[in-house]
Design a protein around this motif. Sequence first.
Motif, PDB file in Angstrom:
ATOM      1  N   GLY A  91      10.786   9.201  13.172  1.00  0.00           N
ATOM      2  CA  GLY A  91      11.796   8.250  12.738  1.00  0.00           C
ATOM      3  C   GLY A  91      12.850   8.937  11.885  1.00  0.00           C
ATOM      4  O   GLY A  91      12.603   9.982  11.297  1.00  0.00           O
ATOM      5  N   PHE A  92      14.028   8.292  11.809  1.00  0.00           N
ATOM      6  CA  PHE A  92      15.092   8.892  11.019  1.00  0.00           C
ATOM      7  C   PHE A  92      15.107   8.288   9.626  1.00  0.00           C
ATOM      8  O   PHE A  92      14.535   7.239   9.389  1.00  0.00           O
ATOM      9  N   ASN A  94      15.908   6.307   6.441  1.00  0.00           N
ATOM     10  CA  ASN A  94      16.325   4.911   6.328  1.00  0.00           C
ATOM     11  C   ASN A  94      15.885   4.062   7.507  1.00  0.00           C
ATOM     12  O   ASN A  94      16.252   2.903   7.604  1.00  0.00           O
ATOM     13  N   ASN A  95      15.118   4.647   8.429  1.00  0.00           N
ATOM     14  CA  ASN A  95      14.528   3.807   9.475  1.00  0.00           C
ATOM     15  C   ASN A  95      13.312   3.117   8.900  1.00  0.00           C
ATOM     16  O   ASN A  95      12.427   3.737   8.357  1.00  0.00           O
ATOM     17  N   ASN A  96      13.283   1.826   9.015  1.00  0.00           N
ATOM     18  CA  ASN A  96      12.205   1.080   8.404  1.00  0.00           C
ATOM     19  C   ASN A  96      11.256   0.471   9.417  1.00  0.00           C
ATOM     20  O   ASN A  96      10.350  -0.232   9.058  1.00  0.00           O
ATOM     21  N   ASP A  97      11.468   0.754  10.680  1.00  0.00           N
ATOM     22  CA  ASP A  97      10.598   0.225  11.724  1.00  0.00           C
ATOM     23  C   ASP A  97       9.583   1.299  12.071  1.00  0.00           C
ATOM     24  O   ASP A  97       9.726   1.995  13.058  1.00  0.00           O
ATOM     25  N   MET A  98       8.582   1.446  11.211  1.00  0.00           N
ATOM     26  CA  MET A  98       7.644   2.554  11.323  1.00  0.00           C
ATOM     27  C   MET A  98       6.453   2.141  12.182  1.00  0.00           C
ATOM     28  O   MET A  98       5.555   1.448  11.732  1.00  0.00           O
ATOM     29  N   ARG A  99       6.434   2.615  13.429  1.00  0.00           N
ATOM     30  CA  ARG A  99       5.393   2.219  14.372  1.00  0.00           C
ATOM     31  C   ARG A  99       4.460   3.397  14.658  1.00  0.00           C
ATOM     32  O   ARG A  99       4.905   4.508  14.924  1.00  0.00           O
ATOM     33  N   PHE A 100       3.167   3.093  14.614  1.00  0.00           N
ATOM     34  CA  PHE A 100       2.143   4.090  14.912  1.00  0.00           C
ATOM     35  C   PHE A 100       1.775   4.026  16.387  1.00  0.00           C
ATOM     36  O   PHE A 100       1.716   2.959  16.969  1.00  0.00           O
TER      37      PHE A 100
ATOM     38  N   TYR B  31      10.763  -0.550   0.588  1.00  0.00           N
ATOM     39  CA  TYR B  31      10.279  -0.923   1.911  1.00  0.00           C
ATOM     40  C   TYR B  31       8.812  -1.326   1.856  1.00  0.00           C
ATOM     41  O   TYR B  31       8.005  -0.669   1.194  1.00  0.00           O
ATOM     42  N   TYR B  33       5.524  -3.087   4.520  1.00  0.00           N
ATOM     43  CA  TYR B  33       5.123  -3.272   5.916  1.00  0.00           C
ATOM     44  C   TYR B  33       3.781  -3.989   5.987  1.00  0.00           C
ATOM     45  O   TYR B  33       2.939  -3.838   5.108  1.00  0.00           O
TER      46      TYR B  33
END
Lengths: 110, 118
Positions: A91-92, A94-100, B31, B33
């Motif tokens: 991820g880059f 400031n990317n907050n869509d952290m998917r495993f 942030y 999650y």
Amino acid sequence: LAKTTQPISMDSYEGQEVNITCSHNNIATNDYITWYQQFPSQGPRFIIQGYKTKVTNEVASLFIPADRKSSTLSLPRVSLSDTAVYYCLVGFYNNNDMRFGAGTRLTVKP
Amino acid sequence: NAGVTQTPKFRILKIGQSMTLQCTQDMNHNYMYWYRQDPGMGLKLIYYSVGAGITDKGEVPNGYNVSRSTTEDFPLRLELAAPSQTSVYFCASSYSISATNANTGELFFGEGSRLTVL
């Protein structure tokens, strides 16, 4: 977010070096590569992060080729306590869509 | 510092019941999650938040709701529990990765909440 592909499982023996490779063909210019370790009944914990070439810390090394379409987590001289699931995330900043992804289940045998 | 704290650690629900999983962090992370992890599987992102008042859907948001009224708290609500929601739920928080500081964007996880729906 770049999709990652890892082997489902790996076996090793105590004292060996283990290399786990992650493929991320669609990695973007600003993406970082991060590896996590998860023991049973625990949340994942951060191992190492890199952008290019090689990164080393007290736990592991991370090798990233020039095209950055893959990365390899290297665990030196594994012990039984390294038995865990290892996840690669891309991820880059400031990317907050952290998917495993599914992760790699490493089993270290005596 | 306590880090990321989740409550409850275990809960059994009947089908159709509602409940809230609590998550609090004391690291001033912007942030946060929520993930779920089914037995033998990887983590699936349910919802995330980049700051107070801002939330967004992840991979598997159906059947869940979240709110972020403060920086510290990020509760996850199950409105009508179903057996398919039986899972271990993990809350995590992080700073953003930034080109101008040394933050890695490392995710800090709570100990998890094991939910069973019967």
